[in-house]
Scaffold this motif. Structure first.
Motif, PDB file in Angstrom:
ATOM      1  N   SER A   1       0.474-101.080 -87.428  1.00 29.63           N
ATOM      2  CA  SER A   1       0.830 -99.852 -88.074  1.00 29.63           C
ATOM      3  C   SER A   1       1.113 -99.961 -89.519  1.00 29.63           C
ATOM      4  O   SER A   1       1.616-101.256 -89.945  1.00 29.63           O
ATOM      5  CB  SER A   1       1.814 -98.674 -87.467  1.00 29.63           C
ATOM      6  OG  SER A   1       2.928 -99.535 -87.162  1.00 29.63           O
ATOM      7  N   TRP A   2       0.771 -99.029 -90.390  1.00 35.76           N
ATOM      8  CA  TRP A   2       1.214 -99.218 -92.013  1.00 35.76           C
ATOM      9  C   TRP A   2       2.488 -98.941 -92.040  1.00 35.76           C
ATOM     10  O   TRP A   2       3.008 -98.161 -91.176  1.00 35.76           O
ATOM     11  CB  TRP A   2       0.316 -98.300 -92.597  1.00 35.76           C
ATOM     12  CG  TRP A   2      -1.202 -98.605 -92.365  1.00 35.76           C
ATOM     13  CD1 TRP A   2      -2.121 -97.290 -92.387  1.00 35.76           C
ATOM     14  CD2 TRP A   2      -2.281 -99.634 -92.220  1.00 35.76           C
ATOM     15  NE1 TRP A   2      -3.476 -97.749 -92.022  1.00 35.76           N
ATOM     16  CE2 TRP A   2      -3.477 -99.224 -92.006  1.00 35.76           C
ATOM     17  CE3 TRP A   2      -1.887-100.921 -92.026  1.00 35.76           C
ATOM     18  CZ2 TRP A   2      -4.512 -99.847 -91.499  1.00 35.76           C
ATOM     19  CZ3 TRP A   2      -3.033-101.820 -91.816  1.00 35.76           C
ATOM     20  CH2 TRP A   2      -4.137-101.152 -91.667  1.00 35.76           C
TER      21      TRP A   2
ATOM     22  N   GLU B   1      -0.325-106.474 -92.414  1.00 39.45           N
ATOM     23  CA  GLU B   1      -1.330-107.690 -92.935  1.00 39.45           C
ATOM     24  C   GLU B   1      -0.452-109.220 -92.945  1.00 39.45           C
ATOM     25  O   GLU B   1      -0.804-110.219 -92.564  1.00 39.45           O
ATOM     26  CB  GLU B   1      -2.034-107.206 -94.031  1.00 39.45           C
ATOM     27  CG  GLU B   1      -3.200-108.362 -93.918  1.00 39.45           C
ATOM     28  CD  GLU B   1      -3.881-108.397 -95.254  1.00 39.45           C
ATOM     29  OE1 GLU B   1      -3.833-107.293 -95.979  1.00 39.45           O
ATOM     30  OE2 GLU B   1      -4.749-109.242 -95.325  1.00 39.45           O
TER      31      GLU B   1
ATOM     32  N   THR C   1     -12.693-104.679 -88.198  1.00 35.31           N
ATOM     33  CA  THR C   1     -12.273-103.531 -87.822  1.00 35.31           C
ATOM     34  C   THR C   1     -13.132-103.086 -86.504  1.00 35.31           C
ATOM     35  O   THR C   1     -14.396-103.196 -86.428  1.00 35.31           O
ATOM     36  CB  THR C   1     -12.280-102.444 -88.817  1.00 35.31           C
ATOM     37  OG1 THR C   1     -11.486-102.754 -89.850  1.00 35.31           O
ATOM     38  CG2 THR C   1     -11.749-101.104 -88.324  1.00 35.31           C
TER      39      THR C   1
ATOM     40  N   PRO D   1      -7.525 -97.603 -86.864  1.00 34.16           N
ATOM     41  CA  PRO D   1      -7.919 -97.556 -88.299  1.00 34.16           C
ATOM     42  C   PRO D   1      -9.294 -96.925 -88.349  1.00 34.16           C
ATOM     43  O   PRO D   1      -9.452 -95.903 -88.953  1.00 34.16           O
ATOM     44  CB  PRO D   1      -8.065 -98.895 -88.571  1.00 34.16           C
ATOM     45  CG  PRO D   1      -7.235 -99.611 -87.856  1.00 34.16           C
ATOM     46  CD  PRO D   1      -7.093 -98.973 -86.671  1.00 34.16           C
TER      47      PRO D   1
ATOM     48  N   GLU E   1      -9.223 -93.177 -87.410  1.00 33.31           N
ATOM     49  CA  GLU E   1      -8.417 -92.417 -88.515  1.00 33.31           C
ATOM     50  C   GLU E   1      -9.637 -92.340 -89.410  1.00 33.31           C
ATOM     51  O   GLU E   1      -9.335 -91.124 -90.294  1.00 33.31           O
ATOM     52  CB  GLU E   1      -7.293 -93.104 -89.026  1.00 33.31           C
ATOM     53  CG  GLU E   1      -6.070 -93.088 -87.873  1.00 33.31           C
ATOM     54  CD  GLU E   1      -5.867 -92.043 -87.486  1.00 33.31           C
ATOM     55  OE1 GLU E   1      -5.297 -90.886 -88.261  1.00 33.31           O
ATOM     56  OE2 GLU E   1      -6.179 -91.397 -86.230  1.00 33.31           O
TER      57      GLU E   1
ATOM     58  N   ILE F   1      -4.250 -91.482 -96.460  1.00 32.45           N
ATOM     59  CA  ILE F   1      -4.873 -92.946 -96.618  1.00 32.45           C
ATOM     60  C   ILE F   1      -3.665 -93.851 -97.186  1.00 32.45           C
ATOM     61  O   ILE F   1      -2.563 -93.368 -98.150  1.00 32.45           O
ATOM     62  CB  ILE F   1      -5.803 -92.872 -97.711  1.00 32.45           C
ATOM     63  CG1 ILE F   1      -6.489 -94.351 -97.752  1.00 32.45           C
ATOM     64  CG2 ILE F   1      -5.384 -92.580 -99.084  1.00 32.45           C
ATOM     65  CD1 ILE F   1      -7.879 -94.542 -98.568  1.00 32.45           C
ATOM     66  N   SER F   2      -3.509 -94.963 -96.883  1.00 33.92           N
ATOM     67  CA  SER F   2      -2.498 -95.782 -96.888  1.00 33.92           C
ATOM     68  C   SER F   2      -3.097 -96.923 -97.631  1.00 33.92           C
ATOM     69  O   SER F   2      -4.126 -97.403 -97.454  1.00 33.92           O
ATOM     70  CB  SER F   2      -1.766 -96.613 -95.503  1.00 33.92           C
ATOM     71  OG  SER F   2      -1.166 -97.786 -95.989  1.00 33.92           O
TER      72      SER F   2
ATOM     73  N   GLU G   1      -2.419-100.020 -97.847  1.00 33.80           N
ATOM     74  CA  GLU G   1      -2.557-101.130 -97.067  1.00 33.80           C
ATOM     75  C   GLU G   1      -3.791-101.070 -96.227  1.00 33.80           C
ATOM     76  O   GLU G   1      -4.378-102.208 -96.285  1.00 33.80           O
ATOM     77  CB  GLU G   1      -1.218-101.213 -95.911  1.00 33.80           C
ATOM     78  CG  GLU G   1      -0.131-101.599 -96.291  1.00 33.80           C
ATOM     79  CD  GLU G   1       0.947-101.492 -95.313  1.00 33.80           C
ATOM     80  OE1 GLU G   1       0.834-102.124 -94.344  1.00 33.80           O
ATOM     81  OE2 GLU G   1       2.045-100.773 -95.319  1.00 33.80           O
ATOM     82  N   SER G   2      -4.276-100.025 -96.071  1.00 29.96           N
ATOM     83  CA  SER G   2      -5.684 -99.816 -95.358  1.00 29.96           C
ATOM     84  C   SER G   2      -6.638-100.509 -96.370  1.00 29.96           C
ATOM     85  O   SER G   2      -7.807-100.785 -95.861  1.00 29.96           O
ATOM     86  CB  SER G   2      -6.168 -98.628 -94.786  1.00 29.96           C
ATOM     87  OG  SER G   2      -6.192 -97.568 -95.802  1.00 29.96           O
TER      88      SER G   2
END
Ligand SMILES: NC(=O)c1ccc[n+]([C@@H]2O[C@H](COP(=O)([O-])OP(=O)(O)OC[C@H]3O[C@@H](n4cnc5c(N)ncnc54)[C@H](OP(=O)(O)O)[C@@H]3O)[C@@H](O)[C@H]2O)c1
Length: 355
Positions: free
Chosen positions: A92-93, A162, A190, A205, A208, A305-306, A308-309
């Motif tokens: 998870s982020w 990550e 992914t 991911p 989402e 949106i994060s 990190e993604s």
């Protein structure tokens, strides 16, 4: 030939499909579960995915505990395994460094320790960004001497998930080499849903991304026309994992599980939008600009949106030599990915509209 397997992360998305494939092929499986009471639900789920629930057995434990928290009896049970598939991760982020390290790094090392002490092959799941050396260099990973990497600085750049996946990869290889024990690593892109039925779990991911597009939260395409988010279908991924786990040639080797003809992100969003019957974003926003915009309080939540993604959206092309060689050897091919994406979108749309 049937082989006993021990699996961590068996209740997760990839884990359920791995269990389904392994048990359908007649392999007996031991699954590490934090809540063994959930085993019946897992068996049912695996049965629906085409597996044989009778071949699934729960083992109570938690990778963040010393020795995985296994009882003596379960240690004995697991010792008959030929392969340990390590999939468990806090995925998870927004993870803190401490939490990400405790589960994704220390947890992976505890699994490696068990594999090495019992002389069992470890099949570890990494991630495709570990094969993007330009990226690793740019975020400060010392590829030639990973021990010299300033890991807290890397976590600060790319986030807890990550950062911990990268650190655990190098830490586990080092541990297994020092212990003279066998490992094999598969690096998935992914993961998209099952190519035939589209099955994917919420929170993944890729699901989402579909949900955000369905709910109109995607206002622009992150990156340029060259940017892409490489995909792999979950069915191709688990087939590849099982083949390499049992292949003596793959001892101490790594392979990418990635569909190199995944369309650009723009093309993929267009395809998803068409299936959803919504408008696809047309304007592009540079990743750097988007990253700074996301530091404005509230924006990341508003656009769902994060930052990190964004690390996974890039222009890099990968060396697919080893994957191609193994595909020929195992007669393994990617499914029709246009259909796989379409089926995943329909599957996600179904549960988004039910909510
Ligand atoms: N999905 C992708 O797109 C993708 C891409 C590249 C790499 N990967 C890697 O593939 C692996 C599997 O991913 P996934 O998508 O299947 O993840 P997932 O659906 O989030 O599942 C995670 C699994 O880990 C288990 N777990 C978490 N913390 C644990 C702990 N402390 N002890 C024991 N088990 C624990 C969870 O068990 P509970 O049921 O108890 O929560 C669950 O079974 C991960 O290593 C991930 O980093 C995934």
């Amino acid at each position: 030939m049937s082989a006993e397997c021990f699996i961590t992360g068996g209740s997760g998305f990839v884990g359920q499909h791995l269990l389904s494939r392994l048990t359908a092929k007649g392999h007996k499986t031991w699954v590490l579960m934090r809540t063994p009471g959930n085993i019946e639900r897992l068996r049912e789920q695996v049965g629906q995915l085409g597996g044989n629930p009778a071949f699934i057995h729960a083992v109570e434990g938690d990778i963040s505990r010393e020795g995985l928290g296994l009882s003596e009896a379960d240690k004995q049970n697991v010792s008959s395994a030929t392969v340990i598939f390590h999939l468990a991760a806090q995925f998870s982020w927004g993870l803190t460094l401490e939490r990400a390290r405790a589960i994704n790094v220390q947890g992976a090392l505890s699994v490696a320790k068990l594999a090495a002490s019992q002389r069992i092959r470890l099949l570890m799941v990494g991630g495709f960004m570990l094969q993007n050396l330009t990226h690793l260099n740019s975020i400060g990973v010392d590829i030639t001497c990973p021990e010299n990497t300033d890991w807290p600085a890397v976590y600060a750049r790319v986030g807890g998930y990550e950062g911990s996946k990268l650190e655990s990869h190098f830490a586990v290889i080092r541990y297994m080499q020092d212990a003279d024990a066998d490992y094999t690593i598969v690096h998935p892109a992914t993961v998209c849903g099952h190519s035939e039925n589209g099955h994917i779990l919420e929170g993944q991911p890729f699901s989402e991304l579909i949900r955000n597009l369905a709910q109109g939260q995607f206002k622009a395409v992150p990156g340029s026309v060259r940017h892409w988010l490489p995909l792999v279908s979950v069915d191709y991924l688990v087939k590849m994992m099982i083949c390499v786990a049992l292949d003596p040639f793959m001892a101490n080797r790594q392979v990418l599980a990635l569909y190199e003809r995944t369309p650009s992100l723009q093309g993929m969003l267009l395809q998803i939008a068409k299936t959803l019957d919504v408008k696809a974003p047309r304007r592009h926003v540079p990743i750097g600009l988007l990253r700074s915009l996301l530091t404005i309080p509230g924006l990341a939540t508003r656009f769902a949106i994060s930052a990190e993604s964004l690390n996974f959206i890039q222009v890099q092309r990968f060396d697919m030599g080893m994957s191609r060689q193994l595909e020929r050897k195992y007669q393994l091919t990617h499914p029709n990915m246009t259909r796989a994406i379409e089926n995943t979108v329909r599957y996600v749309k179904d549960y988004v509209t039910k909510q």
